[in-house]
Scaffold this motif. Structure first.
Motif, PDB file in Angstrom:
ATOM      1  N   ARG A 259       0.839  -1.217   0.000  1.00 50.34           N
ATOM      2  CA  ARG A 259       0.000   0.000   0.000  1.00 50.34           C
ATOM      3  C   ARG A 259       0.873   1.267   0.000  1.00 50.34           C
ATOM      4  N   GLN A 260       1.962   1.243   0.740  1.00 48.63           N
ATOM      5  CA  GLN A 260       2.867   2.400   0.754  1.00 48.63           C
ATOM      6  C   GLN A 260       3.489   2.627  -0.624  1.00 48.63           C
ATOM      7  N   VAL A 261       3.861   1.551  -1.304  1.00 51.14           N
ATOM      8  CA  VAL A 261       4.425   1.675  -2.650  1.00 51.14           C
ATOM      9  C   VAL A 261       3.415   2.337  -3.580  1.00 51.14           C
ATOM     10  N   VAL A 262       2.169   1.913  -3.513  1.00 55.97           N
ATOM     11  CA  VAL A 262       1.132   2.493  -4.368  1.00 55.97           C
ATOM     12  C   VAL A 262       0.998   3.993  -4.105  1.00 55.97           C
ATOM     13  N   GLU A 263       1.056   4.389  -2.832  1.00 54.56           N
ATOM     14  CA  GLU A 263       0.943   5.810  -2.516  1.00 54.56           C
ATOM     15  C   GLU A 263       2.119   6.606  -3.086  1.00 54.56           C
ATOM     16  N   VAL A 264       3.325   6.032  -3.036  1.00 51.38           N
ATOM     17  CA  VAL A 264       4.490   6.716  -3.613  1.00 51.38           C
ATOM     18  C   VAL A 264       4.320   6.849  -5.122  1.00 51.38           C
ATOM     19  N   VAL A 265       3.820   5.812  -5.784  1.00 52.60           N
ATOM     20  CA  VAL A 265       3.597   5.883  -7.231  1.00 52.60           C
ATOM     21  C   VAL A 265       2.568   6.963  -7.558  1.00 52.60           C
ATOM     22  N   ARG A 266       1.515   7.062  -6.761  1.00 56.04           N
ATOM     23  CA  ARG A 266       0.514   8.116  -6.981  1.00 56.04           C
ATOM     24  C   ARG A 266       1.145   9.504  -6.854  1.00 56.04           C
ATOM     25  N   THR A 267       1.984   9.657  -5.841  1.00 55.41           N
ATOM     26  CA  THR A 267       2.612  10.953  -5.606  1.00 55.41           C
ATOM     27  C   THR A 267       3.586  11.319  -6.726  1.00 55.41           C
ATOM     28  N   VAL A 268       4.421  10.372  -7.137  1.00 53.15           N
ATOM     29  CA  VAL A 268       5.440  10.638  -8.152  1.00 53.15           C
ATOM     30  C   VAL A 268       4.820  10.928  -9.511  1.00 53.15           C
ATOM     31  N   THR A 269       3.806  10.150  -9.886  1.00 54.84           N
ATOM     32  CA  THR A 269       3.232  10.280 -11.232  1.00 54.84           C
ATOM     33  C   THR A 269       2.114  11.314 -11.309  1.00 54.84           C
ATOM     34  N   GLY A 270       1.472  11.591 -10.168  1.00 54.95           N
ATOM     35  CA  GLY A 270       0.322  12.484 -10.186  1.00 54.95           C
ATOM     36  C   GLY A 270      -0.918  11.852 -10.767  1.00 54.95           C
ATOM     37  N   HIS A 271      -0.937  10.529 -10.877  1.00 52.45           N
ATOM     38  CA  HIS A 271      -2.077   9.819 -11.457  1.00 52.45           C
ATOM     39  C   HIS A 271      -2.739   8.937 -10.403  1.00 52.45           C
ATOM     40  N   PRO A 272      -4.036   8.741 -10.512  1.00 55.28           N
ATOM     41  CA  PRO A 272      -4.711   7.802  -9.616  1.00 55.28           C
ATOM     42  C   PRO A 272      -4.314   6.367  -9.956  1.00 55.28           C
ATOM     43  N   ILE A 273      -4.260   5.523  -8.955  1.00 56.33           N
ATOM     44  CA  ILE A 273      -3.948   4.104  -9.158  1.00 56.33           C
ATOM     45  C   ILE A 273      -5.081   3.285  -8.548  1.00 56.33           C
ATOM     46  N   PRO A 274      -6.114   2.934  -9.329  1.00 55.22           N
ATOM     47  CA  PRO A 274      -7.181   2.099  -8.789  1.00 55.22           C
ATOM     48  C   PRO A 274      -6.625   0.752  -8.332  1.00 55.22           C
ATOM     49  N   VAL A 275      -7.025   0.323  -7.134  1.00 56.39           N
ATOM     50  CA  VAL A 275      -6.503  -0.910  -6.545  1.00 56.39           C
ATOM     51  C   VAL A 275      -7.643  -1.881  -6.297  1.00 56.39           C
ATOM     52  N   GLU A 276      -7.405  -3.132  -6.634  1.00 53.85           N
ATOM     53  CA  GLU A 276      -8.340  -4.218  -6.351  1.00 53.85           C
ATOM     54  C   GLU A 276      -7.620  -5.248  -5.499  1.00 53.85           C
ATOM     55  N   MET A 277      -8.200  -5.625  -4.382  1.00 53.47           N
ATOM     56  CA  MET A 277      -7.595  -6.641  -3.540  1.00 53.47           C
ATOM     57  C   MET A 277      -7.925  -8.024  -4.082  1.00 53.47           C
ATOM     58  N   ALA A 278      -6.925  -8.895  -4.025  1.00 54.51           N
ATOM     59  CA  ALA A 278      -7.067 -10.271  -4.495  1.00 54.51           C
ATOM     60  C   ALA A 278      -6.527 -11.202  -3.421  1.00 54.51           C
ATOM     61  N   PRO A 279      -6.832 -12.499  -3.507  1.00 48.43           N
ATOM     62  CA  PRO A 279      -6.324 -13.437  -2.496  1.00 48.43           C
ATOM     63  C   PRO A 279      -4.798 -13.520  -2.529  1.00 48.43           C
ATOM     64  N   ARG A 280      -4.231 -13.992  -1.424  1.00 40.88           N
ATOM     65  CA  ARG A 280      -2.787 -14.210  -1.362  1.00 40.88           C
ATOM     66  C   ARG A 280      -2.320 -15.113  -2.503  1.00 40.88           C
ATOM     67  N   ARG A 281      -1.092 -14.901  -2.941  1.00 39.49           N
ATOM     68  CA  ARG A 281      -0.457 -15.814  -3.884  1.00 39.49           C
ATOM     69  C   ARG A 281       0.310 -16.883  -3.111  1.00 39.49           C
ATOM     70  N   PRO A 282       0.307 -18.121  -3.599  1.00 45.86           N
ATOM     71  CA  PRO A 282       1.081 -19.167  -2.907  1.00 45.86           C
ATOM     72  C   PRO A 282       2.561 -18.794  -2.850  1.00 45.86           C
ATOM     73  N   GLY A 283       3.171 -19.025  -1.697  1.00 49.71           N
ATOM     74  CA  GLY A 283       4.615 -18.834  -1.572  1.00 49.71           C
ATOM     75  C   GLY A 283       5.070 -17.406  -1.412  1.00 49.71           C
ATOM     76  N   ASP A 284       4.177 -16.486  -1.034  1.00 51.59           N
ATOM     77  CA  ASP A 284       4.538 -15.078  -0.852  1.00 51.59           C
ATOM     78  C   ASP A 284       4.803 -14.797   0.625  1.00 51.59           C
ATOM     79  N   PRO A 285       6.053 -14.567   1.041  1.00 53.76           N
ATOM     80  CA  PRO A 285       6.327 -14.251   2.444  1.00 53.76           C
ATOM     81  C   PRO A 285       5.710 -12.914   2.851  1.00 53.76           C
ATOM     82  N   ALA A 286       5.434 -12.759   4.142  1.00 52.95           N
ATOM     83  CA  ALA A 286       4.835 -11.516   4.629  1.00 52.95           C
ATOM     84  C   ALA A 286       5.828 -10.361   4.579  1.00 52.95           C
ATOM     85  N   GLN A 287       7.067 -10.597   5.057  1.00 54.41           N
ATOM     86  CA  GLN A 287       8.066  -9.523   5.113  1.00 54.41           C
ATOM     87  C   GLN A 287       9.425 -10.030   4.638  1.00 54.41           C
ATOM     88  N   LEU A 288      10.075  -9.225   3.817  1.00 51.71           N
ATOM     89  CA  LEU A 288      11.465  -9.474   3.431  1.00 51.71           C
ATOM     90  C   LEU A 288      12.203  -8.134   3.496  1.00 51.71           C
TER      91      LEU A 288
END
Length: 321
Positions: A259-288
């Motif tokens: 979510r923080q990355v999306v906000e930075v992209v919105r700020t840098v580009t000046g464009h809206p970024i519509p977001v849709e939540m989807a289920p977790r992907r297999p094998g995706d760690p929570a934090q790295l």
């Protein structure tokens, strides 16, 4: 030095090739263009189209001083669906490379590894001594290659460095004004996908999972600028004085949620970024999130582009280049 770069038509491989050329090295790029682009190979490098499995024995001759190995498939999600593709290309390809290096007497290797080998870590930031729990065939194939390098160093005197990347972003701005950046097809990385939404090339951005044990429920990742990543490869080459296999994490030590990355992209580009939540992907760690103290201490590596907005701005400039 005369150096071979496998996968040098890809994102990171082409950036490192450019930095090697700028440093005065002679570079030969071997790439089958299955995911890379021939026009990404910097002018001044010799390009050979071919797959490591089939071409490496003909390309790698005794007059080479070393190899930088980037030729790999990197989509963790796809690797869950097509594990055989990743084992063959990433693990078997590395074994074929080691065979050719042994036959040619080439004893220096810098290997493109991944922080994904740590899986869900016990603590963050993650040191190189952390337990490895690869959560998908992509990470497992990279870890297998790491083990092969350790064995080659002990058995045959290889001098090898594995660089475990965290999330790579940004673009390389060269002295002549040209840029080298990220363009995978299909694209699987968050920042370029968000920028494609900003550019109107996609309707919306999907975020996979908002129920992780993180401050806002989305994945947290450590981002490193591709120019800083590339510099670490040159520093690694300069520290190969004898047999052995060393491993270094490369990251900034700062975690950003999706979510923080999306906000930075919105700020840098000046464009809206519509977001849709989807289920977790297999094998995706929570934090790295990386601890790169070892690389800083032993390689003398100091990242110069640590601000996420700078990385996003460089990637945005490349997309509009």
């Amino acid at each position: 030095m005369r150096l071979l770069v496998t996968g040098g038509a890809g994102y990171i491989g082409s950036v490192v090739t450019a930095l090697l050329l700028d440093a005065g090295h002679e570079v030969v790029v071997l790439d089958d263009l299955s995911t890379g682009h021939q026009d990404a190979v910097p002018q001044g490098a010799t390009f050979v189209r071919g797959r490591v499995h089939d071409s490496i024995a003909d390309v790698l001759t005794p007059d080479f001083d070393g190899v930088l190995h980037f030729a790999a498939f990197i989509a963790a999600g796809e690797s869950v669906q097509k594990p055989e593709k990743y084992w063959d290309n990433n693990a078997v390809g590395t074994l074929r490379l080691l065979d050719a290096m042994r036959a040619a007497g080439v004893r220096r290797l810098v290997f493109s590894s991944t922080a994904n080998v740590y899986g869900d870590p016990d603590t963050v930031p993650i040191p190189e001594t952390a337990a490895v729990r690869p959560p998908n065939p992509y990470a497992t194939s990279k870890l297998a290659a790491d083990h092969a390098l350790t064995g080659e160093a002990v058995g045959h005197g290889l001098s090898a460095v594995s660089l475990r990347y965290f999330n790579v972003a940004g673009a390389l701005r060269r002295a002549d004004g040209s840029m080298i950046g990220e363009r995978h097809d299909p694209e699987t990385h968050l920042i370029p996908i968000a920028l494609q939404v900003a550019a109107g090339r996609r309707e919306k951005l999907q975020l996979f999972g908002d129920d992780y044990d993180t401050p806002d429920g989305t994945n947290v990742r450590d981002y490193i600028h591709v120019a800083d990543l590339g510099t670490a490869h040159l520093l690694a080459l300069g520290t190969m004085d004898g047999p052995g296999h060393r491993v270094y994490n490369l990251g900034n030590g700062n975690g950003f949620s999706n979510r923080q990355v999306v906000e930075v992209v919105r700020t840098v580009t000046g464009h809206p970024i519509p977001v849709e939540m989807a289920p977790r992907r297999p094998g995706d760690p929570a934090q790295l999130v990386a601890s790169s103290e070892k690389a800083r201490r032993e390689l003398g590596w100091t990242p110069q582009h640590v601000d996420l907005a700078t990385m996003v701005a460089d990637a945005w400039a490349y997309m509009n280049y």
